[in-house]
Scaffold this active site. Structure first.
Site, PDB file in Angstrom:
ATOM      1  N   CYS A   7       0.984  -1.211   0.104  1.00  0.00           N
ATOM      2  CA  CYS A   7      -0.015   0.383   0.213  1.00  0.00           C
ATOM      3  C   CYS A   7       0.315   1.491   0.247  1.00  0.00           C
ATOM      4  CB  CYS A   7      -0.754  -0.219   1.267  1.00  0.00           C
ATOM      5  SG  CYS A   7      -2.045  -1.090   1.104  1.00  0.00           S
ATOM      6  N   GLY A  35       0.519   0.448  -5.076  1.00  0.00           N
ATOM      7  CA  GLY A  35      -1.461  -0.329  -4.708  1.00  0.00           C
ATOM      8  C   GLY A  35      -2.127   0.247  -5.810  1.00  0.00           C
ATOM      9  N   ASN A 110       0.097   0.746   5.409  1.00  0.00           N
ATOM     10  CA  ASN A 110       0.834   0.428   5.195  1.00  0.00           C
ATOM     11  C   ASN A 110       1.496  -1.120   5.509  1.00  0.00           C
ATOM     12  OD1 ASN A 110       3.885   0.778   2.950  1.00  0.00           O
ATOM     13  ND2 ASN A 110       2.303  -0.939   3.043  1.00  0.00           N
ATOM     14  N   GLY A 111       1.282  -2.053   5.399  1.00  0.00           N
ATOM     15  CA  GLY A 111       1.877  -2.706   6.099  1.00  0.00           C
ATOM     16  C   GLY A 111       1.013  -4.111   6.614  1.00  0.00           C
ATOM     17  N   TYR A 254      12.212  -4.523  -5.322  1.00  0.00           N
ATOM     18  CA  TYR A 254      10.739  -4.629  -5.877  1.00  0.00           C
ATOM     19  C   TYR A 254       9.948  -3.560  -6.494  1.00  0.00           C
ATOM     20  CZ  TYR A 254       6.632  -6.774  -8.456  1.00  0.00           C
ATOM     21  OH  TYR A 254       5.576  -6.869  -8.733  1.00  0.00           O
TER      22      TYR A 254
END
Ligand code: SF4
Length: 473
Positions: A7, A35, A110-111, A254
């Site tokens: 995210c 995302g 995020n996570g 990535y």
């Protein structure tokens, strides 16, 4: 290639009312790579929150009319989502908003919490009712509960952080404050900057600060809470230094954009280094080095520079495939890769090609790409991967969730090369991973199995949906 990002979070606080919603929109555009399932923005207009959230890409969800409808304000938070816990539906869109007699709150996360199931069970048994299946709602619930006794929202967040385990980079907006926090391991990135008009901006990656014209100030430290208000910026560090920071190494390989700098390390430089290491550890006689767009390109350049083999554009990606693209079914996977990627015949025909990609998950996509290059006339294809083999699931916000699906769990390197049709295959040696980020400590659990926190028994993305359906039998 087929691992999904997690995210992106964004927040802004401005000294004067203005188009903060629009600023968040530009910030989210720069974080779209993190995302693509859903996105949302909440604007704070003098304590009154107005929001818009939906499934889709930022450009699809926020058209001119929606942006015009968002009020002016002094604060906004935004989110782009690829859900790693909870299904892709509207109820799981973020930022999450909470209306409580102690005040409103909007939260972007995020996570992934590694103790989400335990926390949710305890909350449900004490009477909590959840509206979504995302673990972000658990955080919102705990912060709200702590707020009953805490003198301030930041105290409530600090008390909540003592209960959370796993990965969370948060941007939280109350009527008066914008608060950012990073988990004590620092799994996911979070940084902030300042614009010329005195606004503060926080974002998952520095590329979003650049996009809105903000000057990068610094990354949040793992465990740090930053409170922005009319009174300025206050840093709280009661959760800092309690554990070894373990930022995710796969962000560098990535997830992140190459123009981002995280914890003082350039993503582009880390990828170049991965390519250089591959050239040293897996040399081969070849005519051209080709990267798989997007995240394989930098590593391909590194391989080319270190080996002296010319760099070429051998694959082109269709940049215009959004969420509305109707993907062919399982039977037509070949077509799907061909629609997304095509080979540049002039670069590879009759040549020995070093193909550089960022990872191999199931091997299916890698096999398709090798076929594309062969059909375009490549004579030999030597695949080099800028990460070690995936051997373990991730519990911290990516969808690497099952050993069953990881080809390296079931086959040797030689067997994988054969399965995907490459003439040779070489992975980044696992002992060289930290060299990508200057030897720093990091999380590398999906490659090594060394998890920095206790891990849950069930990490499936839909674990809460499954639990609900089991209960209703
Ligand atoms: Fe990153 Fe892998 Fe650790 Fe997950 S397990 S946080 S993908 S390094």
């Amino acid at each position: 290639m087929s691992i999904h990002e997690e995210c992106g979070v964004f927040g802004v606080i401005s000294p004067q009312p203005g188009e903060v919603g629009r600023l968040a929109y530009y910030g989210l555009y720069a974080l779209q790579h993190r995302g693509q399932e859903s996105c949302g923005i909440v604007v704070n207009d003098d304590g009154v929150f107005a929001s818009h959230k939906d499934l889709g890409l930022v450009g699809e969800v926020f058209d001119r009319e929606v942006l015009t409808r968002l009020p002016q304000g002094t604060m906004a938070v935004g989110h782009t989502r690829y859900g790693t816990t909870g299904a892709s539906n509207r109820s799981n869109c973020q930022p999450i908003e909470v209306n409580h007699q102690k005040g409103h709150m909007a939260l972007a996360h995020n996570g992934n919490l590694s103790n989400a199931a335990r926390l949710r069970d305890a909350l449900e048994l004490s009477g909590a009712i959840f509206h979504s299946t995302s673990d972000t709602e658990i955080i919102a619930y705990i912060v709200t509960k702590e707020r009953l006794a805490a003198p301030s929202i930041e105290d409530a967040l600090s008390a909540a952080m003592a209960k959370l385990e796993g990965a969370y980079s948060l941007v939280l907006m109350s009527p008066q404050k914008l608060i950012c926090a990073r988990d004590p391991h620092g799994f996911r990135p979070l940084c902030y900057g300042r614009t010329a008009d005195g606004s503060y901006v926080a974002a998952s990656e520095s590329c979003a600060l650049t996009a809105v014209g903000a000057e990068f100030v610094r990354d949040l430290e793992p465990g740090e809470i930053l409170v922005f208000s009319r009174d300025g910026v206050v840093s709280r560090r009661e959760h800092c230094g309690k554990t070894q920071p373990t930022p995710c190494i796969f962000e560098y390989i990535y997830f992140a954009r190459p123009d981002s700098v995280m914890d003082g390390m350039s993503v582009h430089a880390a990828r170049l280094r991965a390519g250089e290491i591959l050239a040293r550890t897996h040399p081969v006689q070849a005519d051209v080095v080709v990267g798989v767009p997007d995240s394989g390109l930098d590593a391909a350049l590194g391989y080319s520079r270190a080996s002296g083999i010319p760099y070429g554009i051998g694959l082109v990606k269709n940049k215009y495939i959004g969420r509305t693209f109707i993907a062919p079914g399982q039977d037509h996977r070949l077509d799907q890769v061909k629609i997304k990627l095509s080979a540049v015949r002039e670069s590879v025909v009759g040549k020995r090609v070093v193909l550089v990609d960022d990872s191999i998950v199931r091997g299916t996509t890698s096999g398709r790409i090798v076929s594309l290059l062969r059909e375009a006339g490549a004579r030999e294809i030597h695949l080099r991967v800028s990460a070690p083999p995936f051997l373990n699931p991730c519990y911290y916000g990516t969808d690497i969730d099952s050993r069953e699906n990881l080809i390296a769990c079931h086959h040797s390197v030689e067997e994988i090369a054969q399965i995907i049709g490459a003439d040779s295959l070489g992975y980044l040696p696992v002992e060289q991973l930290r060299a990508l980020i200057g030897g720093r400590y990091c999380c590398d659990a999906c490659f090594t199995g060394r998890y920095p926190t206790p891990v849950p028994a069930d990490s499936r993305k839909d674990r809460f949906e499954r639990k609900l359906s089991e209960k209703s039998v």
